[in-house]
Design an enzyme around this catalytic site. Structure first.
Site, short mmCIF file in Angstrom:
data_model
loop_
_atom_site.label_atom_id
_atom_site.label_comp_id
_atom_site.label_asym_id
_atom_site.label_seq_id
_atom_site.Cartn_x
_atom_site.Cartn_y
_atom_site.Cartn_z
N TYR A 185 47.47 38.20 49.29
CA TYR A 185 46.80 37.35 48.29
C TYR A 185 46.95 37.90 46.89
O TYR A 185 47.44 38.99 46.73
CB TYR A 185 45.32 37.20 48.66
CG TYR A 185 44.64 38.47 49.17
CD1 TYR A 185 44.13 39.43 48.29
CD2 TYR A 185 44.52 38.71 50.55
CE1 TYR A 185 43.50 40.58 48.78
CE2 TYR A 185 43.90 39.86 51.03
CZ TYR A 185 43.39 40.79 50.14
OH TYR A 185 42.79 41.92 50.61
N CYS A 203 48.70 43.16 55.46
CA CYS A 203 47.64 42.54 54.65
C CYS A 203 47.41 43.37 53.38
O CYS A 203 47.45 44.60 53.41
CB CYS A 203 46.35 42.45 55.46
SG CYS A 203 45.06 41.46 54.65
N GLU A 217 49.15 38.31 55.84
CA GLU A 217 48.14 37.67 54.99
C GLU A 217 48.06 38.47 53.69
O GLU A 217 47.51 39.56 53.65
CB GLU A 217 46.78 37.64 55.68
CG GLU A 217 45.81 36.70 54.98
CD GLU A 217 44.76 36.19 55.95
OE1 GLU A 217 45.00 35.13 56.56
OE2 GLU A 217 43.74 36.87 56.10
N TYR A 275 37.67 35.77 51.66
CA TYR A 275 37.66 37.22 51.90
C TYR A 275 37.91 37.47 53.39
O TYR A 275 37.29 36.84 54.25
CB TYR A 275 36.32 37.85 51.47
CG TYR A 275 36.16 37.78 49.97
CD1 TYR A 275 36.69 38.78 49.15
CD2 TYR A 275 35.56 36.67 49.35
CE1 TYR A 275 36.61 38.69 47.76
CE2 TYR A 275 35.47 36.57 47.98
CZ TYR A 275 36.00 37.58 47.18
OH TYR A 275 35.94 37.48 45.82
N SER A 276 38.81 38.42 53.68
CA SER A 276 39.07 38.80 55.07
C SER A 276 37.82 39.47 55.63
O SER A 276 37.22 40.33 54.99
CB SER A 276 40.21 39.82 55.15
OG SER A 276 41.34 39.37 54.49
P1 FAD Z 1 38.65 35.19 39.34
O1 FAD Z 1 37.54 35.15 38.35
O2 FAD Z 1 38.90 33.98 40.15
O3 FAD Z 1 39.93 35.60 38.57
C1 FAD Z 1 41.18 35.53 39.19
C2 FAD Z 1 42.14 34.98 38.19
O4 FAD Z 1 42.25 35.90 37.11
C3 FAD Z 1 43.53 34.84 38.72
O5 FAD Z 1 43.71 33.62 39.35
C4 FAD Z 1 44.36 34.97 37.47
O6 FAD Z 1 44.43 33.72 36.83
C5 FAD Z 1 43.55 35.89 36.62
N1 FAD Z 1 44.07 37.26 36.66
C6 FAD Z 1 43.95 38.12 37.68
N2 FAD Z 1 44.53 39.29 37.37
C7 FAD Z 1 45.02 39.13 36.10
C8 FAD Z 1 45.72 39.98 35.23
N3 FAD Z 1 46.05 41.21 35.57
N4 FAD Z 1 46.07 39.50 34.01
C9 FAD Z 1 45.74 38.23 33.66
N5 FAD Z 1 45.08 37.38 34.45
C10 FAD Z 1 44.72 37.83 35.66
N6 FAD Z 1 39.80 40.11 48.01
C11 FAD Z 1 39.12 41.24 48.35
O7 FAD Z 1 38.62 41.97 47.49
N7 FAD Z 1 38.95 41.57 49.67
C12 FAD Z 1 39.46 40.82 50.69
O8 FAD Z 1 39.29 41.16 51.87
C13 FAD Z 1 40.17 39.62 50.33
N8 FAD Z 1 40.67 38.83 51.28
C14 FAD Z 1 41.35 37.69 50.95
C15 FAD Z 1 41.87 36.90 51.97
C16 FAD Z 1 42.57 35.76 51.66
C17 FAD Z 1 43.13 34.90 52.79
C18 FAD Z 1 42.75 35.41 50.30
C19 FAD Z 1 43.52 34.16 49.94
C20 FAD Z 1 42.23 36.17 49.28
C21 FAD Z 1 41.53 37.33 49.59
N9 FAD Z 1 40.97 38.14 48.59
C22 FAD Z 1 40.30 39.30 48.95
C23 FAD Z 1 41.05 37.77 47.15
C24 FAD Z 1 39.80 36.97 46.74
O9 FAD Z 1 39.83 35.70 47.36
C25 FAD Z 1 39.70 36.71 45.25
O10 FAD Z 1 40.90 36.12 44.81
C26 FAD Z 1 39.45 37.96 44.41
O11 FAD Z 1 38.22 38.58 44.79
C27 FAD Z 1 39.37 37.58 42.92
O12 FAD Z 1 38.40 36.59 42.75
P2 FAD Z 1 37.44 36.59 41.46
O13 FAD Z 1 36.58 35.40 41.54
O14 FAD Z 1 36.78 37.91 41.32
O15 FAD Z 1 38.48 36.46 40.30
#
Ligand code: FAD
Length: 399
Positions: free
Chosen positions: A399, A357, A397, A178-179
């Site tokens: 994601y 971003c 950046e 997360y940023s």
């Molecule tokens: P997960 O349970 O991990 O689910 C994600 C997975 O669900 C995906 O990989 C994909 O397989 C699947 N999926 C997603 N959408 C769909 C869809 N529409 N249909 C079918 N499958 C789908 N997030 C923020 O909220 N704020 C930030 O500031 C932020 N900063 C980031 C900075 C960087 C450098 C990076 C790399 C990511 C950042 N993110 C940010 C994103 C964050 O890291 C997570 O990816 C995001 O919160 C989702 O994680 P999760 O565990 O909730 O979802």
């Protein structure tokens, strides 16, 4: 910048001497350089020089006699002996000028790793969106004061969060990045907290609503809860150290997190007092959101704009409420196109950095807009973008 060559364009083999000052890096920056450039490369060379901060003091037609004995006369513009004139093949500037940025060696990285994470304590968790917004986005703050060493970070970095529980295979969840949305001083200015701006991931699959693991864990978390934190990581989105830099920010959704840190560092009175960094450049935020209640930290940015009208400009693209010039939804790339001329005039200044971003999906639209915007100025974005990247002035950046 257009250069008059004194003759209408034609297929010819004319050569020009371009005299440049302040191009390149280090000592080389102060030296005057002469570039021998074929007519066909003149415009692109001039643009490259401008992008690298060089100042052109003369462009003059070159003839073979310039390289002869008479050329030794130091009073004439082409006075250098032939051996000192760079051949056309080397006419492109060799080193892109790198503006003063944070020294990367001083940036803390990976103080805490996944095997031995820092344990932070949630102090605050509140909604950032207004009534009628699409989805959930929360501002969440963690206390960092319990750790040894303390988890320190700077603006533009990210941290990792390891959610509780196990995945479908019974293995511990992996970290999510997360940023960071707070400056190094934290929202309380005491230097012992970090804040995030998190959107809950939700999507439909086979008629079922799926909630993202970590984003839901964070959006639901209560003050007092202990959270495993890793990092900090990232050197891509660091601010330049130069107080006179110009900063163009392109953000959608939670992509606003790093921009909030920059803007607090630039304009929040308590920050300015504490960080001793008195920003005097121009900052311009382009923010994309679907609806007005989805604009994040909007009141703060409006306030900065009213307090610092000469230094901060805030342009919003609200896709479901505003129309672009073609009558379609207003996206951030439409705003970029609207202001193409000003944006590229700023980019021609070597003190200007661009930060992007948000979700990956924003990239093609921005790229398309930059291509069209550049073309309107007679520039080629496909050539320009790698040059800006190399000069550490194009920061992305997504994601
Ligand atoms: P997960 O349970 O991990 O689910 C994600 C997975 O669900 C995906 O990989 C994909 O397989 C699947 N999926 C997603 N959408 C769909 C869809 N529409 N249909 C079918 N499958 C789908 N997030 C923020 O909220 N704020 C930030 O500031 C932020 N900063 C980031 C900075 C960087 C450098 C990076 C790399 C990511 C950042 N993110 C940010 C994103 C964050 O890291 C997570 O990816 C995001 O919160 C989702 O994680 P999760 O565990 O909730 O979802």
């Amino acid at each position: 910048m257009r250069v008059s060559t004194g003759r209408s364009a034609q297929s010819d083999s004319r050569m020009f001497t371009v005299v440049v000052e302040a191009m390149g890096i280090g000592l080389q920056r102060r030296a005057e350089r002469r570039l021998l450039v074929p007519f066909s490369q003149l415009q692109s060379t001039v643009r490259t020089i401008a992008l690298q901060g060089g100042r052109i003091t003369a462009v003059t037609p070159w003839s073979p006699s310039d390289a002869g004995p008479a050329a030794a006369d130091a009073a004439t513009p082409q006075a250098e002996p032939a051996a000192k004139v760079e051949p056309a093949a080397q006419a492109k500037p060799a080193a892109p000028s790198k503006p003063a940025s944070v020294s990367h060696a001083d940036v803390p990285v990976n103080t805490y790793k996944p095997k031995d994470p820092f344990i932070g304590t949630v102090t605050e968790n509140y909604s950032l969106v207004g009534e009628g917004a699409i989805g959930r986005v929360n501002h969440i703050t963690f206390d960092l004061s319990a750790g040894e060493p303390q988890l320190r970070y700077i603006e533009g970095q990210s941290i990792g969060i390891i959610p509780e529980g196990t995945d479908a295979n019974g293995k511990p969840h992996k970290l999510r990045l997360y940023s960071i949305a707070s400056t190094r001083h934290g929202d309380n200015m005491e230097g012992n907290t970090v804040s995030l701006c998190v959107r809950q991931l939700q999507y439909e699959k086979d008629g079922e609503t799926i909630n993202g693991v970590c984003s839901t864990y964070l959006c639901d978390i209560e003050p007092g809860a202990k959270v495993r934190i890793t990092g900090p990581v990232g050197k891509e989105m660091l601010l330049p150290a130069d107080e006179e830099a110009n900063v163009i920010m392109l953000a959608t959704g939670t992509g606003i997190a790093p921009m909030r840190t920059y803007l607090r560092r630039m304009f929040e009175p308590s920050e300015r007092e504490k960080n001793g960094w008195h920003f005097r450049g121009k900052a311009w935020l382009f923010m994309g959101a679907p609806k007005t209640p989805n604009l994040l930290y909007d009141a703060d940015f409006e306030h900065y704009q009213s307090e610092f009208p000469d230094n901060f400009r805030y342009t919003k693209a609200i896709s479901r409420e505003q129309e672009n010039a073609k009558g379609g939804r207003m996206y951030i790339q439409d705003r970029v196109l609207e202001h193409a001329d000003e944006i590229f005039s700023m980019i021609e200044n070597p003190k200007t950095h661009v930060y992007m971003c948000g979700l990956k999906g924003m990239e093609p639209g921005i790229d398309e807009a930059m291509t069209a915007a550049a073309a309107a100025k007679g520039l080629n974005w496909a050539e320009l973008r790698p040059q800006l990247k190399k000069a550490e002035r194009w920061h992305v950046e997504t994601y």
